[in-house]
Design an enzyme around this catalytic site. Structure first.
Site, PDB file in Angstrom:
ATOM      1  N   GLU A  90       9.912   1.900  10.842  1.00 41.75           N
ATOM      2  CA  GLU A  90      10.892   2.980  10.763  1.00 41.75           C
ATOM      3  C   GLU A  90      10.082   4.258  10.748  1.00 41.75           C
ATOM      4  O   GLU A  90       9.398   4.569   9.770  1.00 41.75           O
ATOM      5  CB  GLU A  90      11.746   2.818   9.505  1.00 41.75           C
ATOM      6  CG  GLU A  90      13.026   3.657   9.527  1.00 41.75           C
ATOM      7  CD  GLU A  90      12.820   5.041   8.970  1.00 41.75           C
ATOM      8  OE1 GLU A  90      12.700   5.203   7.746  1.00 41.75           O
ATOM      9  OE2 GLU A  90      12.766   5.995   9.780  1.00 41.75           O
ATOM     10  N   CYS A 129      13.524  11.260   6.737  1.00 44.49           N
ATOM     11  CA  CYS A 129      13.440  11.008   8.174  1.00 44.49           C
ATOM     12  C   CYS A 129      14.786  11.160   8.861  1.00 44.49           C
ATOM     13  O   CYS A 129      14.858  11.329  10.077  1.00 44.49           O
ATOM     14  CB  CYS A 129      12.872   9.612   8.427  1.00 44.49           C
ATOM     15  SG  CYS A 129      13.788   8.307   7.576  1.00 44.49           S
ATOM     16  N   LYS A 158       0.871  -1.169   0.000  1.00 51.62           N
ATOM     17  CA  LYS A 158       0.000   0.000   0.000  1.00 51.62           C
ATOM     18  C   LYS A 158       0.914   1.227   0.000  1.00 51.62           C
ATOM     19  O   LYS A 158       1.378   1.668   1.047  1.00 51.62           O
ATOM     20  CB  LYS A 158      -0.921  -0.009   1.231  1.00 51.62           C
ATOM     21  CG  LYS A 158      -2.246   0.754   1.030  1.00 51.62           C
ATOM     22  CD  LYS A 158      -2.100   2.264   0.806  1.00 51.62           C
ATOM     23  CE  LYS A 158      -1.768   2.984   2.078  1.00 51.62           C
ATOM     24  NZ  LYS A 158      -1.693   4.490   1.835  1.00 51.62           N
ATOM     25  N   GLU A 213       8.901  17.116  15.103  1.00 48.76           N
ATOM     26  CA  GLU A 213       9.433  16.934  13.753  1.00 48.76           C
ATOM     27  C   GLU A 213       8.684  17.828  12.764  1.00 48.76           C
ATOM     28  O   GLU A 213       7.466  17.736  12.628  1.00 48.76           O
ATOM     29  CB  GLU A 213       9.305  15.473  13.325  1.00 48.76           C
ATOM     30  CG  GLU A 213       9.921  15.167  11.978  1.00 48.76           C
ATOM     31  CD  GLU A 213       9.771  13.717  11.570  1.00 48.76           C
ATOM     32  OE1 GLU A 213      10.666  13.198  10.872  1.00 48.76           O
ATOM     33  OE2 GLU A 213       8.753  13.087  11.942  1.00 48.76           O
TER      34      GLU A 213
END
Length: 486
Positions: A254, A288, A178, A390
């Site tokens: 992750e 990231c 997906k 973040e």
């Protein structure tokens, strides 16, 4: 208008409910395709196809033939390099200079690497003493899990999809993927490559759609999926973990990062400035692993800030198809609104805007793109939200420190723990500080330099588990011990 369909059981098919959603080019704001919106029915069909392939042709295929098929997939990606590059650039807005060096070649390399790794794998055997004499032999074997659900993000769409699909298939599993709804195009192209490479139907399936109440949630809750691997936001990871809990299935996450860079006064100043510009602004800060918190030893603080700000101001922001462009747009206007809200928050919290802090003035079609300026802040305290949350944009805050102990404490003062970058020419300090970082990866005098054999992953809110090399095979297989009494 181009349609992007689901790829299930070796064929492109319409969505079960007939729904589509628009796919937008973030550089111009124009709709470039309509994408099949998958549902629980589509996921059911894809999982059933994967299970059939796992129990049938893929599961029965000799290892060498299976790995040869993955080599053909890698070759197929490279044969259609320009198609993949254009699709990735239109979906993400990233410059050709980045996507042509990173996304597409690494997407192909993942299949080659894990096929070669699986060819050389071996397992352990132990001679065991028994009280009555005669002894025993213990040996281990690896067996695939079955059907693996792969949920991949929009920032490195092909690279991070293949980073998961390649080891899963090399280990003998079948996959239902997906991809992010923001970046569906290269996943669809990969379906074409699998079909043309002669991989059996059902081995690789793609269902497009959204997360909650859509294809993503249906995949994570499906009772016949044996494992879920996910890269994305930490909050989404928590939701997936909850969905997987009733079936106690394997997970590999992750997740996000609020990564630190530490620059010591003994570092090569220009090298540290150049490296931090790269680690803060690459892919418009949408990696990231990017450095959003930068700690600089006080004797070189002013010179470093001046140099980094100059690098930020000098970046060419604009058309991804212009080879001179160094930074493209953010992934969407919705994400730009989030990043711009942090620009305002930084001002509210009292930050000094050293560079950027706004929207660049671009003409023509680019005026409707999701662009922001690369931005450098100073002047905030460690407890400011800008240093805790973040942003996932081309931003960093630079703060001075006085001692090694202070730098370590500041860098580790985060709910996240993905990676860190350390800049120093003192080899003893490099080893000493690296070992004390509360992260999964540390780079010294570099950033984003990857060896695919090494473990990749984070701690705290940055994830669960490790992938890469044999660490990937540990996740995508079950290890079984067999004991034979002699």
């Amino acid at each position: 208008m181009k349609k992007i369909l689901n790829f299930i059981d070796g064929a492109f098919v319409e969505p079960a409910r007939g729904a589509y959603f628009p796919n937008t080019n973030p550089a111009t704001g124009t709709i470039i395709s309509q994408v099949a919106e998958g549902s629980a029915e589509d996921i059911d069909r894809a999982v059933e196809a994967a299970r059939r392939a796992f129990k049938g042709p893929w599961g029965a295929m000799p290892l060498s033939e299976r790995l040869d098929a993955l080599d053909r997939v890698a070759s197929g990606i490279m044969a259609r390099f320009d198609d993949f590059l254009k699709a990735e650039m239109l979906d993400t807005g990233k410059p050709a200079s980045f996507a042509s060096r990173i996304d597409i070649p690494r997407g192909a390399a993942n299949f080659k690497f894990f096929a070669n790794l699986m060819r050389t794998q071996h397992t352990a055997a132990f001679e065991t003493e028994t009280p009555g004499g005669g002894g025993a032999l213990n040996y281990t074997i690896r067996r695939p899990l079955g059907v693996v659900g792969v949920i991949s993000p929009w920032n490195l769409p092909l690279l991070l999809l293949t980073w998961k699909v390649a080891p899963a298939l090399a280990a003998g599993n079948c996959v239902v993927a997906k991809p992010s709804e923001e970046t569906p195009s290269t996943a669809a192209l990969l379906g074409e490559v699998f079909r043309d490479a002669g991989v059996p139907p059902g081995v690789f399936n793609v269902v497009h759609g959204f997360g909650p109440g859509s294809a993503g949630e249906a995949l994570t809750r499906h009772p016949d999926v044996d494992a879920i691997t996910f890269t994305g936001e930490s909050r989404t990871g928590s939701a997936i973990m909850e969905a997987c809990a009733p079936h106690v299935r394997d997970i590999s996450f992750e997740l996000g990062g609020k990564n630190a860079a530490i620059v010591f006064a003994d570092a090569d100043l220009q090298e540290a400035i150049d490296g931090t510009a790269r680690s803060s602004f690459s892919n418009t800060g949408q990696v990231c692993l990017c450095s959003e918190r930068v700690y600089v030893e006080r004797p070189i603080f002013d010179a470093f800030v001046e140099g980094l700000a100059a690098r930020a101001r000098g970046l060419k922001v604009g058309d991804p198809f212009d080879e001179a462009t160094q930074m493209g747009p953010l992934i969407s206007h919705a994400h730009r609104e989030k990043v711009l809200s942090y620009f305002e928050l930084a001002k509210t919290e009292g930050a000094t805007v050293v560079a950027g802090g706004g929207v660049p003035e671009l003409g023509g079609a680019l005026s409707k793109g999701a662009f922001v300026e690369p931005t450098v802040w100073t002047g905030l305290s460690q407890n400011a939200r800008i240093l805790r949350e973040e942003v996932f944009g081309p931003v960093c805050h630079v703060m001075p420190f006085d001692t090694e102990e202070e730098a370590i404490a500041l860098a580790n003062d985060s709910d996240y723990g993905l990676c860190a970058a350390i800049w120093t020419n003192d080899v003893r300090r490099a080893h000493r500080v690296s070992a004390r970082m509360d992260v999964g990866l540390v780079w010294v005098n570099t950033w984003f330099l990857r060896d695919l054999r090494t473990p990749f992953g984070g701690v705290k809110l940055s994830g669960i588990g490790r992938e890469g090399g044999t660490h990937s095979l540990d996740f995508y297989t079950e290890t079984k011990n067999i004991c034979i009494k002699l």
